[in-house]
Scaffold this motif. Sequence first.
Motif, PDB file in Angstrom:
ATOM      1  N   MET A 135       2.437 -29.236   6.234  1.00  0.00           N
ATOM      2  CA  MET A 135       1.981 -28.841   7.553  1.00  0.00           C
ATOM      3  C   MET A 135       1.756 -27.325   7.585  1.00  0.00           C
ATOM      4  O   MET A 135       2.562 -26.548   7.082  1.00  0.00           O
ATOM      5  CB  MET A 135       3.016 -29.233   8.594  1.00  0.00           C
ATOM      6  CG  MET A 135       2.595 -28.905   9.987  1.00  0.00           C
ATOM      7  SD  MET A 135       3.722 -29.684  11.135  1.00  0.00           S
ATOM      8  CE  MET A 135       3.684 -28.503  12.427  1.00  0.00           C
ATOM      9  N   ILE A 136       0.666 -26.942   8.175  1.00  0.00           N
ATOM     10  CA  ILE A 136       0.323 -25.532   8.322  1.00  0.00           C
ATOM     11  C   ILE A 136       0.893 -25.031   9.646  1.00  0.00           C
ATOM     12  O   ILE A 136       0.773 -25.697  10.672  1.00  0.00           O
ATOM     13  CB  ILE A 136      -1.206 -25.345   8.278  1.00  0.00           C
ATOM     14  CG1 ILE A 136      -1.732 -25.763   6.899  1.00  0.00           C
ATOM     15  CG2 ILE A 136      -1.597 -23.917   8.608  1.00  0.00           C
ATOM     16  CD1 ILE A 136      -3.235 -25.818   6.804  1.00  0.00           C
ATOM     17  N   THR A 137       1.496 -23.840   9.597  1.00  0.00           N
ATOM     18  CA  THR A 137       2.047 -23.242  10.806  1.00  0.00           C
ATOM     19  C   THR A 137       1.387 -21.888  11.063  1.00  0.00           C
ATOM     20  O   THR A 137       0.806 -21.285  10.154  1.00  0.00           O
ATOM     21  CB  THR A 137       3.572 -23.028  10.699  1.00  0.00           C
ATOM     22  OG1 THR A 137       3.832 -22.035   9.701  1.00  0.00           O
ATOM     23  CG2 THR A 137       4.281 -24.329  10.349  1.00  0.00           C
ATOM     24  N   LYS A 138       1.518 -21.398  12.279  1.00  0.00           N
ATOM     25  CA  LYS A 138       0.890 -20.130  12.650  1.00  0.00           C
ATOM     26  C   LYS A 138       1.529 -18.933  11.958  1.00  0.00           C
ATOM     27  O   LYS A 138       0.940 -17.858  11.909  1.00  0.00           O
ATOM     28  CB  LYS A 138       0.914 -19.944  14.168  1.00  0.00           C
ATOM     29  CG  LYS A 138       2.297 -19.852  14.765  1.00  0.00           C
ATOM     30  CD  LYS A 138       2.220 -19.767  16.264  1.00  0.00           C
ATOM     31  CE  LYS A 138       3.606 -19.731  16.881  1.00  0.00           C
ATOM     32  NZ  LYS A 138       3.509 -19.682  18.342  1.00  0.00           N
ATOM     33  N   ASN A 139       2.709 -19.113  11.392  1.00  0.00           N
ATOM     34  CA  ASN A 139       3.402 -18.014  10.721  1.00  0.00           C
ATOM     35  C   ASN A 139       3.076 -17.909   9.234  1.00  0.00           C
ATOM     36  O   ASN A 139       3.513 -16.968   8.579  1.00  0.00           O
ATOM     37  CB  ASN A 139       4.913 -18.152  10.905  1.00  0.00           C
ATOM     38  CG  ASN A 139       5.306 -18.090  12.357  1.00  0.00           C
ATOM     39  OD1 ASN A 139       4.712 -17.365  13.138  1.00  0.00           O
ATOM     40  ND2 ASN A 139       6.296 -18.868  12.740  1.00  0.00           N
ATOM     41  N   ARG A 161      -4.160 -21.027  -0.796  1.00  0.00           N
ATOM     42  CA  ARG A 161      -3.639 -21.375  -2.128  1.00  0.00           C
ATOM     43  C   ARG A 161      -3.127 -22.810  -2.148  1.00  0.00           C
ATOM     44  O   ARG A 161      -3.371 -23.557  -3.090  1.00  0.00           O
ATOM     45  CB  ARG A 161      -2.503 -20.431  -2.523  1.00  0.00           C
ATOM     46  CG  ARG A 161      -2.961 -19.172  -3.223  1.00  0.00           C
ATOM     47  CD  ARG A 161      -1.812 -18.433  -3.896  1.00  0.00           C
ATOM     48  NE  ARG A 161      -0.730 -18.079  -2.993  1.00  0.00           N
ATOM     49  CZ  ARG A 161      -0.705 -16.980  -2.229  1.00  0.00           C
ATOM     50  NH1 ARG A 161      -1.714 -16.132  -2.267  1.00  0.00           N
ATOM     51  NH2 ARG A 161       0.321 -16.731  -1.452  1.00  0.00           N
ATOM     52  N   ARG A 162      -2.410 -23.179  -1.104  1.00  0.00           N
ATOM     53  CA  ARG A 162      -1.829 -24.526  -1.042  1.00  0.00           C
ATOM     54  C   ARG A 162      -2.858 -25.588  -0.665  1.00  0.00           C
ATOM     55  O   ARG A 162      -2.740 -26.739  -1.074  1.00  0.00           O
ATOM     56  CB  ARG A 162      -0.696 -24.561  -0.018  1.00  0.00           C
ATOM     57  CG  ARG A 162       0.517 -23.786  -0.411  1.00  0.00           C
ATOM     58  CD  ARG A 162       1.591 -23.959   0.627  1.00  0.00           C
ATOM     59  NE  ARG A 162       2.759 -23.151   0.320  1.00  0.00           N
ATOM     60  CZ  ARG A 162       3.872 -23.185   1.030  1.00  0.00           C
ATOM     61  NH1 ARG A 162       3.973 -23.975   2.084  1.00  0.00           N
ATOM     62  NH2 ARG A 162       4.883 -22.425   0.693  1.00  0.00           N
ATOM     63  N   THR A 213      -6.190 -24.694  18.634  1.00  0.00           N
ATOM     64  CA  THR A 213      -7.367 -25.427  18.157  1.00  0.00           C
ATOM     65  C   THR A 213      -7.487 -25.302  16.645  1.00  0.00           C
ATOM     66  O   THR A 213      -7.712 -26.297  15.941  1.00  0.00           O
ATOM     67  CB  THR A 213      -8.645 -24.893  18.840  1.00  0.00           C
ATOM     68  OG1 THR A 213      -8.499 -25.027  20.250  1.00  0.00           O
ATOM     69  CG2 THR A 213      -9.877 -25.637  18.363  1.00  0.00           C
ATOM     70  N   LEU A 214      -7.326 -24.078  16.150  1.00  0.00           N
ATOM     71  CA  LEU A 214      -7.425 -23.838  14.714  1.00  0.00           C
ATOM     72  C   LEU A 214      -6.354 -24.607  13.948  1.00  0.00           C
ATOM     73  O   LEU A 214      -6.641 -25.276  12.958  1.00  0.00           O
ATOM     74  CB  LEU A 214      -7.317 -22.338  14.424  1.00  0.00           C
ATOM     75  CG  LEU A 214      -7.398 -21.908  12.964  1.00  0.00           C
ATOM     76  CD1 LEU A 214      -8.701 -22.365  12.317  1.00  0.00           C
ATOM     77  CD2 LEU A 214      -7.226 -20.398  12.856  1.00  0.00           C
ATOM     78  N   LEU A 215      -5.122 -24.534  14.415  1.00  0.00           N
ATOM     79  CA  LEU A 215      -4.032 -25.271  13.759  1.00  0.00           C
ATOM     80  C   LEU A 215      -4.300 -26.769  13.765  1.00  0.00           C
ATOM     81  O   LEU A 215      -4.048 -27.454  12.774  1.00  0.00           O
ATOM     82  CB  LEU A 215      -2.702 -24.995  14.462  1.00  0.00           C
ATOM     83  CG  LEU A 215      -1.952 -23.766  14.013  1.00  0.00           C
ATOM     84  CD1 LEU A 215      -0.744 -23.530  14.912  1.00  0.00           C
ATOM     85  CD2 LEU A 215      -1.510 -23.875  12.569  1.00  0.00           C
ATOM     86  N   GLY A 216      -4.819 -27.278  14.869  1.00  0.00           N
ATOM     87  CA  GLY A 216      -5.136 -28.702  14.962  1.00  0.00           C
ATOM     88  C   GLY A 216      -6.147 -29.119  13.913  1.00  0.00           C
ATOM     89  O   GLY A 216      -5.984 -30.135  13.240  1.00  0.00           O
TER      90      GLY A 216
END
Length: 64
Positions: A1-5, A13-14, A53-56
């Motif tokens: 999962m990608i987070t804002k931090n 990279r991941r 929106t970007l995280l989604g």
Amino acid sequence: MITKNMTIAEILRRHPETLPIFERYGLDCFDCQIADYEELEHGASVHKVDIDTLLGELNSKLSS
């Protein structure tokens, strides 16, 4: 999962498959050295992109 931090470089990279999303939002930060230090939330703010929106979209790409 990608987070804002997470940093932009870490995300790419991941999960290189997310690059088109960054490009679509004009977040070409991946091409500069600051990507190693810039957190996603800050990059989105600088480019006036809604972080939720970007995280989604980024996390949706991981599950597709």
